[in-house]
Write an enzyme that holds these catalytic residues in place. Structure first.
Site, PDB file in Angstrom:
ATOM      1  N   SER A 137       0.864  -1.186   0.000  1.00  0.00           N
ATOM      2  CA  SER A 137       0.000   0.000   0.000  1.00  0.00           C
ATOM      3  C   SER A 137       0.896   1.229   0.000  1.00  0.00           C
ATOM      4  CB  SER A 137      -0.832  -0.017   1.292  1.00  0.00           C
ATOM      5  OG  SER A 137      -1.428   1.238   1.532  1.00  0.00           O
ATOM      6  N   TYR A 150      -1.615  -1.522  10.699  1.00  0.00           N
ATOM      7  CA  TYR A 150      -1.799  -1.731   9.252  1.00  0.00           C
ATOM      8  C   TYR A 150      -0.628  -1.120   8.469  1.00  0.00           C
ATOM      9  CZ  TYR A 150      -3.611  -1.444   4.512  1.00  0.00           C
ATOM     10  OH  TYR A 150      -3.749  -1.555   3.145  1.00  0.00           O
TER      11      TYR A 150
HETATM   12  N1  LIG Z   1      -8.752  -0.447  -0.855  1.00  0.00           N
HETATM   13  C1  LIG Z   1      -7.733   0.311  -0.487  1.00  0.00           C
HETATM   14  O1  LIG Z   1      -7.867   1.518  -0.224  1.00  0.00           O
HETATM   15  C2  LIG Z   1      -6.342  -0.291  -0.437  1.00  0.00           C
HETATM   16  C3  LIG Z   1      -5.244   0.582  -0.484  1.00  0.00           C
HETATM   17  C4  LIG Z   1      -3.964   0.047  -0.427  1.00  0.00           C
HETATM   18  C5  LIG Z   1      -3.775  -1.316  -0.328  1.00  0.00           C
HETATM   19  N2  LIG Z   1      -4.864  -2.153  -0.286  1.00  0.00           N
HETATM   20  C6  LIG Z   1      -4.623  -3.600  -0.164  1.00  0.00           C
HETATM   21  O2  LIG Z   1      -5.213  -4.258  -1.269  1.00  0.00           O
HETATM   22  C7  LIG Z   1      -5.481  -5.614  -0.902  1.00  0.00           C
HETATM   23  C8  LIG Z   1      -6.873  -5.975  -1.369  1.00  0.00           C
HETATM   24  O3  LIG Z   1      -7.820  -5.194  -0.666  1.00  0.00           O
HETATM   25  P1  LIG Z   1      -9.099  -4.546  -1.361  1.00  0.00           P
HETATM   26  O4  LIG Z   1      -8.950  -3.103  -1.285  1.00  0.00           O
HETATM   27  O5  LIG Z   1      -9.362  -5.176  -2.660  1.00  0.00           O
HETATM   28  O6  LIG Z   1     -10.212  -4.906  -0.276  1.00  0.00           O
HETATM   29  P2  LIG Z   1     -11.417  -5.945  -0.273  1.00  0.00           P
HETATM   30  O7  LIG Z   1     -12.360  -5.660  -1.388  1.00  0.00           O
HETATM   31  O8  LIG Z   1     -11.929  -5.924   1.132  1.00  0.00           O
HETATM   32  O9  LIG Z   1     -10.710  -7.345  -0.569  1.00  0.00           O
HETATM   33  C9  LIG Z   1      -9.976  -8.030   0.389  1.00  0.00           C
HETATM   34  C10 LIG Z   1      -9.843  -9.464  -0.051  1.00  0.00           C
HETATM   35  O10 LIG Z   1      -9.091 -10.159   0.954  1.00  0.00           O
HETATM   36  C11 LIG Z   1      -9.833 -11.280   1.378  1.00  0.00           C
HETATM   37  N3  LIG Z   1      -9.627 -11.555   2.789  1.00  0.00           N
HETATM   38  C12 LIG Z   1      -9.902 -10.742   3.845  1.00  0.00           C
HETATM   39  N4  LIG Z   1      -9.640 -11.397   4.987  1.00  0.00           N
HETATM   40  C13 LIG Z   1      -9.187 -12.618   4.627  1.00  0.00           C
HETATM   41  C14 LIG Z   1      -8.765 -13.752   5.367  1.00  0.00           C
HETATM   42  N5  LIG Z   1      -8.773 -13.750   6.708  1.00  0.00           N
HETATM   43  N6  LIG Z   1      -8.361 -14.859   4.700  1.00  0.00           N
HETATM   44  C15 LIG Z   1      -8.372 -14.881   3.344  1.00  0.00           C
HETATM   45  N7  LIG Z   1      -8.756 -13.852   2.595  1.00  0.00           N
HETATM   46  C16 LIG Z   1      -9.165 -12.736   3.246  1.00  0.00           C
HETATM   47  C17 LIG Z   1     -11.294 -10.925   1.120  1.00  0.00           C
HETATM   48  O11 LIG Z   1     -12.071 -12.096   0.898  1.00  0.00           O
HETATM   49  P3  LIG Z   1     -13.025 -12.803   1.984  1.00  0.00           P
HETATM   50  O12 LIG Z   1     -13.657 -11.742   2.798  1.00  0.00           O
HETATM   51  O13 LIG Z   1     -13.938 -13.587   1.117  1.00  0.00           O
HETATM   52  O14 LIG Z   1     -12.090 -13.680   2.770  1.00  0.00           O
HETATM   53  C18 LIG Z   1     -11.190 -10.144  -0.173  1.00  0.00           C
HETATM   54  O15 LIG Z   1     -11.197 -11.017  -1.273  1.00  0.00           O
HETATM   55  C19 LIG Z   1      -5.266  -5.701   0.606  1.00  0.00           C
HETATM   56  O16 LIG Z   1      -4.019  -6.301   0.866  1.00  0.00           O
HETATM   57  C20 LIG Z   1      -5.261  -4.239   1.051  1.00  0.00           C
HETATM   58  O17 LIG Z   1      -4.487  -4.044   2.209  1.00  0.00           O
HETATM   59  C21 LIG Z   1      -6.137  -1.660  -0.342  1.00  0.00           C
END
Ligand SMILES: NC(=O)c1ccc[n+]([C@@H]2O[C@H](COP(=O)([O-])OP(=O)(O)OC[C@H]3O[C@@H](n4cnc5c(N)ncnc54)[C@H](OP(=O)(O)O)[C@@H]3O)[C@@H](O)[C@H]2O)c1
Length: 256
Positions: A137, A150
Site C-alpha cells: 500500500s 496496518y
Molecule cells: N482499498 C484500499 O484503499 C487499499 C489501499 C492500499 C492497499 N490495499 C490492499 O489491497 C489488498 C486488497 O484489498 P481490497 O482493497 O481489494 O479490499 P477488499 O475488497 O476488502 O478485498 C480483500 C480481499 O481479501 C480477502 N480476505 C480478507 N480477509 C481474509 C482472510 N482472513 N483470509 C483470506 N482472505 C481474506 C477478502 O475475501 P473474503 O472476505 O472472502 O475472505 C477479499 O477477497 C489488501 O491487501 C489491502 O491491504 C487496499
C-alpha cells in the site's frame, strides 16, 4: 501453469482475476467467501474459457498458508504466478483497538504472505521461472497514526518484497510489490474507515489499480504505485521527516 490470487473474492483481487482470465490464464482463487468464489469460477470460465479452481481459506488462521499450499499442490496445480493480495486494515487509536483483530491482521498481512511466498517461491526457484506480486500500500511509505499496525504491516510487505526481488532475480523469479493508494473496494468498510477523510475524496477504482498493476508487473517493474497522485505523495513522504509525515497522515486520516 496457473495464477494463484489470494483475496480474489472482491476488490483488487477480483479485478486482477478478471485481467488474468482475459489474458487466457488458468486461475486458482482463494478467500473465505467460497460462494462468491464459486460464482466467479462459473462466470470467468464461461466468459473466457479458462480453468478456474477455488479454495476456501482463512489466512488469518495459524498454519492456513501451509494448508492452502498443500491443498493446491496435492491437486497437481503448478503455480507460475502468485499474487498475495488478501489483506485487511483496522482504524482506531491503538490503545482502544482490539489486540485480537491486530494479531489476526498480522497473521494475514504478514505471516501468511511470507509463508506463501516461501512455499510457492521455492517451487518457482526449482523451475527457474515464476512471478510473485505482493500487495502492500502507499501506507508502506509512512508511519500511520490511527492505523499504526496496518501501516507497519505494509512497510514489512514492501521491504520484504524488494529484498526478495534482489535475492531471487538470479533464479529467474520476479518479485514485485504493488502499493495502491485509497481504492474503492470493500476494504474501507472492513477497516471501519467509513468516515475517515482519506476516503472522502475521489479515489481509484479496483479496475484502474488492477490495469496498471497488471501492465507494470508484466513489464518486470519491481515497485508499482498506481496513480500519479499516489506516486507524488510517496515521493513527498521521503522528503519530510518521519515526525512530519506522521502528523500529515494523522490529519488526512482523522474522521470528518
Ligand atoms: N482499498 C484500499 O484503499 C487499499 C489501499 C492500499 C492497499 N490495499 C490492499 O489491497 C489488498 C486488497 O484489498 P481490497 O482493497 O481489494 O479490499 P477488499 O475488497 O476488502 O478485498 C480483500 C480481499 O481479501 C480477502 N480476505 C480478507 N480477509 C481474509 C482472510 N482472513 N483470509 C483470506 N482472505 C481474506 C477478502 O475475501 P473474503 O472476505 O472472502 O475472505 C477479499 O477477497 C489488501 O491487501 C489491502 O491491504 C487496499
Amino acid at each position: 501453469m496457473t495464477v494463484l490470487i489470494t483475496g480474489a473474492s472482491s476488490g483488487i483481487g477480483e479485478s486482477l482475476a478478471i485481467k488474468y482470465a482475459e489474458a487466457g490464464e488458468d486461475l486458482v482463487l482463494a478467500a473465505r467467501s467460497i460462494e462468491r468464489l464459486n460464482q466467479q469460477k462459473a462466470e470467468l470460465s464461461q466468459k473466457y474459457g479458462v480453468q478456474v479452481a477455488v479454495f476456501e481459506s482463512d489466512l488469518s488462521q495459524e498454519g492456513s498458508a501451509q494448508k492452502l499450499y498443500q491443498q493446491i499442490t496435492e491437486k497437481g496445480f503448478k503455480i507460475h504466478t502468485l499474487i498475495n493480495n488478501a489483506g485487511v486494515g483496522l482504524f482506531g487509536e491503538f490503545h482502544k483497538t482490539e489486540l485480537a483483530k491486530e494479531e489476526a491482521m498480522i497473521q494475514l498481512n504478514i505471516t501468511s504472505l511470507t509463508a506463501l511466498t516461501k512455499l510457492f517461491g521455492k517451487d518457482m526457484i526449482q523451475r527457474k521461472k515464476g512471478r510473485i506480486l505482493n500487495v502492500a500500500s502507499v501506507a508502506a511509505y509512512f508511519p500511520g497514526p490511527l492505523m499504526a499496525v496496518y501501516y507497519a504491516s505494509k512497510a514489512y510487505v514492501k521491504s520484504f518484497s524488494l529484498a526478495l526481488s534482489n535475492e531471487w532475480k538470479d533464479f529467474g523469479v520476479q518479485v514485485s510489490v504493488l502499493c495502491p493508494g485509497p481504492t474503492s473496494t470493500g476494504f474501507k468498510d472492513a477497516a471501519e474507515l467509513d468516515d475517515s477523510k482519506l476516503f472522502q475524496k475521489k479515489i481509484m477504482s479496483a479496475e484502474e489499480v488492477a490495469n496498471e498493476a497488471f501492465e507494470q508487473f508484466h513489464k518486470g517493474k519491481e515497485e508499482i504505485i498506481p496513480g500519479a497522485m499516489n506516486r507524488i505523495q510517496t515521493r513527498f513522504g521521503s522528503l519530510v521527516s518521519s515526525k512530519t509525515a506522521a502528523a500529515i497522515v494523522r490529519k488526512t486520516q482523522e474522521r470528518v
